[in-house]
Every structure is written in structure tokens, then in C-alpha cells.
Scaffold this motif. Structure first.
Motif, short mmCIF file in Angstrom:
data_model
loop_
_atom_site.label_atom_id
_atom_site.label_comp_id
_atom_site.label_asym_id
_atom_site.label_seq_id
_atom_site.Cartn_x
_atom_site.Cartn_y
_atom_site.Cartn_z
N PRO A 8 -0.68 -0.67 -1.35
CA PRO A 8 -1.96 -0.26 -1.94
C PRO A 8 -1.83 -0.12 -3.45
O PRO A 8 -0.97 0.62 -3.94
CB PRO A 8 -2.28 1.09 -1.28
CG PRO A 8 -1.07 1.52 -0.54
CD PRO A 8 -0.08 0.39 -0.53
N ALA A 9 -2.65 -0.87 -4.18
CA ALA A 9 -2.57 -0.88 -5.65
C ALA A 9 -3.98 -0.86 -6.24
O ALA A 9 -4.19 -1.30 -7.37
CB ALA A 9 -1.81 -2.12 -6.12
N ALA A 10 -4.94 -0.36 -5.45
CA ALA A 10 -6.35 -0.48 -5.86
C ALA A 10 -6.93 0.81 -6.44
O ALA A 10 -8.14 0.94 -6.57
CB ALA A 10 -7.19 -0.95 -4.67
N GLY A 11 -6.04 1.76 -6.77
CA GLY A 11 -6.53 3.02 -7.33
C GLY A 11 -7.14 2.80 -8.71
O GLY A 11 -6.81 1.82 -9.40
N ARG A 15 -6.50 9.86 -13.04
CA ARG A 15 -5.62 10.91 -13.55
C ARG A 15 -4.66 10.41 -14.64
O ARG A 15 -3.94 11.18 -15.24
CB ARG A 15 -4.81 11.52 -12.39
CG ARG A 15 -5.65 12.39 -11.50
CD ARG A 15 -4.94 12.71 -10.20
NE ARG A 15 -4.83 11.53 -9.34
CZ ARG A 15 -4.24 11.54 -8.15
NH1 ARG A 15 -3.71 12.64 -7.69
NH2 ARG A 15 -4.19 10.44 -7.42
N GLY A 80 -10.28 -0.83 -1.12
CA GLY A 80 -11.47 -0.06 -0.78
C GLY A 80 -11.62 1.12 -1.72
O GLY A 80 -10.86 1.26 -2.67
N SER A 81 -12.55 2.01 -1.38
CA SER A 81 -12.76 3.12 -2.33
C SER A 81 -11.79 4.28 -2.12
O SER A 81 -11.69 5.15 -2.98
CB SER A 81 -14.21 3.58 -2.32
OG SER A 81 -14.64 3.77 -1.03
N THR A 82 -11.07 4.32 -1.00
CA THR A 82 -9.97 5.29 -0.87
C THR A 82 -8.70 4.52 -0.54
O THR A 82 -8.76 3.35 -0.14
CB THR A 82 -10.21 6.30 0.29
OG1 THR A 82 -10.17 5.57 1.54
CG2 THR A 82 -11.53 7.01 0.15
N SER A 86 -8.08 0.91 1.53
CA SER A 86 -7.30 -0.23 1.01
C SER A 86 -6.25 -0.65 2.03
O SER A 86 -6.06 -1.85 2.30
CB SER A 86 -6.62 0.14 -0.31
OG SER A 86 -7.57 0.42 -1.30
N LYS A 208 6.25 9.17 -7.72
CA LYS A 208 4.95 8.49 -7.68
C LYS A 208 4.32 8.64 -9.07
O LYS A 208 4.13 9.75 -9.55
CB LYS A 208 4.09 9.18 -6.64
CG LYS A 208 2.73 8.57 -6.46
CD LYS A 208 2.07 9.19 -5.25
CE LYS A 208 0.62 8.88 -5.21
NZ LYS A 208 -0.14 9.97 -4.60
O1 C5P Z 1 -4.64 7.75 -5.43
P1 C5P Z 1 -3.26 7.89 -4.86
O2 C5P Z 1 -2.36 8.66 -5.78
O3 C5P Z 1 -3.21 8.33 -3.45
O4 C5P Z 1 -2.70 6.42 -4.90
C1 C5P Z 1 -1.56 5.99 -4.20
C2 C5P Z 1 -1.57 4.47 -4.17
O5 C5P Z 1 -2.73 4.05 -3.48
C3 C5P Z 1 -1.62 3.85 -5.56
O6 C5P Z 1 -0.69 2.76 -5.61
C4 C5P Z 1 -3.05 3.39 -5.70
O7 C5P Z 1 -3.20 2.23 -6.50
C5 C5P Z 1 -3.43 3.09 -4.24
N1 C5P Z 1 -4.89 3.22 -3.98
C6 C5P Z 1 -5.56 2.14 -3.40
N2 C5P Z 1 -6.92 2.21 -3.21
C7 C5P Z 1 -7.61 3.31 -3.56
C8 C5P Z 1 -6.93 4.43 -4.12
C9 C5P Z 1 -5.57 4.36 -4.31
O8 C5P Z 1 -4.94 1.12 -3.08
N3 C5P Z 1 -8.93 3.31 -3.39
#
Ligand code: C5P
Length: 227
Positions: A8-11, A15, A80-82, A86, A208
Motif C-alpha cells: 500500500p502506497a496510496a496514502g 502528517r 482507495g481512500s483508506t 487500498s 514507519k
Molecule cells: O496512513 P498509514 O500510516 O496507515 O499508511 C500506511 C501505508 O498505507 C502507507 O504506505 C500509505 O501510503 C498506505 N496507504 C494506502 N492507501 C490509503 C492510506 C494509506 O495505500 N488510503
């Protein structure tokens, strides 16, 4: 045995206060996600890596990652949005032949080969294996008004990290049953199913990268040669 990795890289990096997505920020000579992908690509059991990225940033990710030779098949999937959304989007793209799924956050670049191998070895027996490290701090639960509600017994408290590895059928069922928003990590959905989740000791260097302070730490870890 076939393992696929989900990254997951969609954040949105709210922050981090940065216009560059966190995984693309450079530490040392390379962007964070390149260290992550190179480490996963080195493992021989991992056949393919699915990377969830925000659609608006897709071409940017492709361009930056394309400058490096990752050495494994990479597939970009719409995030996705969380985080859970994703991961779920990637899970839907996992091949029918795949036995195990390894999930690892793009923003944890310092994973060792020994840790990846051990997780993959143990999942064959345990079906769900995660890593973490015992907390060093005293952990207290506090109220919204910032009054201490409870001091937890540190003895058995671990901070959980990724990679987390699961039998594909188990993780798919957990997401189907509880949805992608039922927990802050993937293991928590599997736990809800009553499945035992094995924990192995990771490393304090497996940080992280979330806030600007973490970037300072990451650069120091790299400079001091700990990875
Ligand atoms: O937001 P968080 O700290 O939980 O993010 C952990 C990982 O999840 C990060 O690599 C971030 O890019 C990813 N992520 C994602 N989709 C989101 C939110 C976070 O892939 N909507």
C-alpha cells in the motif's frame, strides 16, 4: 509455493506536510519506496508485487520507480481512500494460483531479507504471521481531556509492524466478512475470524516513515549503515 506482495502506497501523507507523496521522498540516494520494492524483489518466493497508488499520482510513481531496476514484475493498482481499501483493491488482483499474500507498507523501507524469509517460512505452518517489537515506552490510555485512564502492563505489549503474511484464502475471507475498514492492520481482520496469528520479532530499525521526524531517523539509520 507462490507468494505475491501487496504494497500500500496510496496514502496522502497529510502528517508529512509535504507535496511529495511519502513513498517518493528521497532518503540517501533513492526514494523510500525503491528501498522497499528492492528488498521485496530480492526474495525468491515473491513472484509479483502489487503496488497501490493514488490515481492522481500514478504517472509520477511510474516515472520515479521506472528509473530503478526493481527486478520483479510490478503491477500498479488504484488505491482507495483508506489503507484497507487500498489493500482490498490489490487483493482482488492477486492471481488464482497464489498461495500466500505478504503485505508491506511502502513507507517501511528497512526490512531485512532474514525477516521476509522467516515470515514466509512460518506462514506455511501458521497461515497468519506478523512481526513487531516489544514496546520500550510506558503506555497509558488517556481520555479526550488528557487525563490518564489506565496504565497498561508493558510486559505483553508489542508494536506491530509489517510485513504481515497470510494464506490468501484466509485473508480474502477476512476482508469479505469484515470489510476493509474494520481494523488498522490486516491481521486484525484475521484475528476477528478466530484465527491464531503468530508474531515474530522484527527490528527497531523497521520504522514507519509517517512524520518529518521519521525522515530524520531514516536518514540517520541509512547513514550509520544499519541497513
Ligand atoms: O496512513 P498509514 O500510516 O496507515 O499508511 C500506511 C501505508 O498505507 C502507507 O504506505 C500509505 O501510503 C498506505 N496507504 C494506502 N492507501 C490509503 C492510506 C494509506 O495505500 N488510503
Amino acid at each position: 509455493m507462490i507468494v505475491e506482495a501487496i504494497v500500500p502506497a496510496a496514502g496522502l501523507g497529510v502528517r508529512m506536510n509535504s507535496s511529495i507523496p511519502k513513498p517518493l521522498v528521497k532518503i540517501g540516494k533513492k526514494p523510500v519506496i525503491v528501498y522497499t520494492l528492492e528488498a521485496l524483489a530480492k526474495n525468491r518466493d515473491i513472484k509479483r508485487i502489487l503496488v497501490a497508488v493514488n490515481e492522481d499520482n500514478l504517472s509520477r510513481f511510474k516515472k520515479v520507480i521506472g528509473r530503478y531496476k526493481i527486478g520483479k514484475s510490478l503491477v500498479f493498482v488504484s488505491g482507495g481512500s483508506t489503507r484497507g481499501d487500498s489493500v482490498e483493491n490489490c487483493l482482488k488482483q492477486v492471481s488464482g494460483e497464489t498461495d500466500f499474500v505478504l503485505i508491506h507498507d511502502a513507507v517501511r523501507p528497512f526490512i531485512s531479507q532474514a525477516l521476509i524469509s522467516r515470515l514466509i517460512r512460518d506462514v506455511k505452518e501458521s497461515q497468519a504471521v506478523i512481526c513487531g517489537a516489544p514496546v520500550k515506552a510506558t503506555i497509558k490510555k488517556v481520555t479526550r481531556q488528557l487525563i490518564v485512564a489506565q496504565t497498561l502492563d508493558r510486559e505483553n505489549i508489542w508494536e506491530i509492524q509489517t510485513p504481515q503474511v497470510f494464506a490468501k484464502a484466509l485473508l480474502t475471507e477476512a476482508y469479505k466478512r469484515y470489510g476493509s475498514r474494520a481494523g488498522t492492520d490486516d491481521a486484525s481482520l484475521v484475528e476477528k475470524m478466530g484465527q491464531k496469528v503468530k508474531v515474530i520479532e522484527g527490528s527497531y530499525f523497521n520504522i514507519k516513515i509517517t512524520t518529518p521526524e521519521d525522515l530524520v531517523l531514516a536518514r540517520a539509520i541509512l547513514k550509520e549503515g544499519y541497513v
